[in-house]
Design a protein around this motif. Sequence first.
Motif, PDB file in Angstrom:
ATOM      1  N   TYR A  15       0.828  -1.206   0.000  1.00 14.85           N
ATOM      2  CA  TYR A  15       0.000   0.000   0.000  1.00 14.85           C
ATOM      3  C   TYR A  15       0.863   1.257   0.000  1.00 14.85           C
ATOM      4  O   TYR A  15       0.662   2.163  -0.823  1.00 14.85           O
ATOM      5  CB  TYR A  15      -0.918  -0.023   1.222  1.00 14.85           C
ATOM      6  CG  TYR A  15      -1.704   1.260   1.430  1.00 14.85           C
ATOM      7  CD1 TYR A  15      -2.732   1.620   0.558  1.00 14.85           C
ATOM      8  CD2 TYR A  15      -1.422   2.105   2.501  1.00 14.85           C
ATOM      9  CE1 TYR A  15      -3.454   2.783   0.746  1.00 14.85           C
ATOM     10  CE2 TYR A  15      -2.140   3.272   2.696  1.00 14.85           C
ATOM     11  CZ  TYR A  15      -3.156   3.609   1.821  1.00 14.85           C
ATOM     12  OH  TYR A  15      -3.860   4.766   2.003  1.00 14.85           O
ATOM     13  N   PHE A  16       1.838   1.336   0.895  1.00 10.59           N
ATOM     14  CA  PHE A  16       2.636   2.552   0.999  1.00 10.59           C
ATOM     15  C   PHE A  16       3.601   2.735  -0.173  1.00 10.59           C
ATOM     16  O   PHE A  16       4.086   3.843  -0.411  1.00 10.59           O
ATOM     17  CB  PHE A  16       3.387   2.582   2.328  1.00 10.59           C
ATOM     18  CG  PHE A  16       2.506   2.922   3.495  1.00 10.59           C
ATOM     19  CD1 PHE A  16       1.921   4.175   3.595  1.00 10.59           C
ATOM     20  CD2 PHE A  16       2.232   1.987   4.472  1.00 10.59           C
ATOM     21  CE1 PHE A  16       1.091   4.487   4.654  1.00 10.59           C
ATOM     22  CE2 PHE A  16       1.405   2.290   5.535  1.00 10.59           C
ATOM     23  CZ  PHE A  16       0.834   3.551   5.627  1.00 10.59           C
ATOM     24  N   ALA A  17       3.860   1.674  -0.914  1.00 11.44           N
ATOM     25  CA  ALA A  17       4.676   1.823  -2.126  1.00 11.44           C
ATOM     26  C   ALA A  17       3.959   2.674  -3.173  1.00 11.44           C
ATOM     27  O   ALA A  17       4.591   3.241  -4.070  1.00 11.44           O
ATOM     28  CB  ALA A  17       5.014   0.452  -2.706  1.00 11.44           C
ATOM     29  N   LEU A  18       2.634   2.780  -3.055  1.00 12.31           N
ATOM     30  CA  LEU A  18       1.848   3.587  -3.993  1.00 12.31           C
ATOM     31  C   LEU A  18       2.082   5.087  -3.794  1.00 12.31           C
ATOM     32  O   LEU A  18       1.761   5.889  -4.665  1.00 12.31           O
ATOM     33  CB  LEU A  18       0.352   3.285  -3.830  1.00 12.31           C
ATOM     34  CG  LEU A  18      -0.087   1.834  -4.051  1.00 12.31           C
ATOM     35  CD1 LEU A  18      -1.574   1.687  -3.716  1.00 12.31           C
ATOM     36  CD2 LEU A  18       0.186   1.403  -5.485  1.00 12.31           C
ATOM     37  N   PHE A  19       2.654   5.475  -2.642  1.00 11.71           N
ATOM     38  CA  PHE A  19       2.857   6.886  -2.321  1.00 11.71           C
ATOM     39  C   PHE A  19       4.199   7.413  -2.829  1.00 11.71           C
ATOM     40  O   PHE A  19       4.681   8.433  -2.335  1.00 11.71           O
ATOM     41  CB  PHE A  19       2.787   7.095  -0.802  1.00 11.71           C
ATOM     42  CG  PHE A  19       1.418   6.943  -0.224  1.00 11.71           C
ATOM     43  CD1 PHE A  19       0.600   8.042  -0.034  1.00 11.71           C
ATOM     44  CD2 PHE A  19       0.928   5.693   0.139  1.00 11.71           C
ATOM     45  CE1 PHE A  19      -0.671   7.908   0.516  1.00 11.71           C
ATOM     46  CE2 PHE A  19      -0.337   5.547   0.682  1.00 11.71           C
ATOM     47  CZ  PHE A  19      -1.141   6.658   0.857  1.00 11.71           C
TER      48      PHE A  19
END
Length: 296
Positions: free
Chosen positions: A28-32
């Motif tokens: 999920y945080f790789a999307l940021f």
Amino acid sequence: MTNTVPETGKGVAYGLAAYTMWGSFPLYFALFEGIPAWEVLIHRVIWSCLFLAVVISLLRRWLPVTAALKQPKNLGFVLGCSVFIAANWGIYIYAVETRHVLQASLGYFLTPLVNVAMGLLILGERISRLQVVAVVMAGVAILYQFFLLGELPWITLALAFSFGTYGLLRKKVELDGLSGLFVETLLLLPLGLLTLVWLSSQNLSHFTESAYSTLLLLSSGAVTAIPLLAFAGAARRLKLSTVGFLMYINPTIQFLIALYIFHEPLSTAKLLSFVMIWVALALYSWSAWVGRARTV
């Protein structure tokens, strides 16, 4: 006994849910990518607060919240929880963005040892001799990794001690999981709003950069609040050492994501230390299961 067993079962279920979701968070945080970790953190605070306010309103659970806020002198432990969980998430998001997920997973492998140590030294909890052996074995494996890194693994240490301390302080908070989490987030809200206003005034905010970034940052509230709610429910129902034991689910999932999706390098020597930790976990699990069977 009739009340304890169902509550323990609920605690285990909450713990499993929380740690499985957390373990998947690197995806999920790789999307940021391109949004600084600290900016993601302030949006997490703002939108989590809004999300939790809606949940509390739907469940009509404002009474414990207002009661707690009317006694600010008793909010010391809650404020401590706020500070440590914010630090933990900020560092974790940074680790994902910089592709140090293996080091993050090592930090969460270390956290249960911190939980057990705090449970023993501060709360007076007891564990069996075999569980002590398991904890020592995992500790040796982690020290082995520290030696291989050749430098102070600050991400690992910061994640372990910040979350371990959060778990300890959370047990001191008398509020239920939902109310406690909302008050924790509410205490950080003014700082989050001030930072967002400053970012906007300096044209540094990514919030309105595109529809994608706006929706992504908005989603951070619900996505990160849900596992925290589950963890709070587990922490209030289980011994701190048991919470620490379940914690291994999170770093194991992160380890697999780092290895097979992010393709972070892993030497044979480092893999050996992970195997030692998994063996220690197996010993700990078996001992806990045998101890539970004897008490039933």
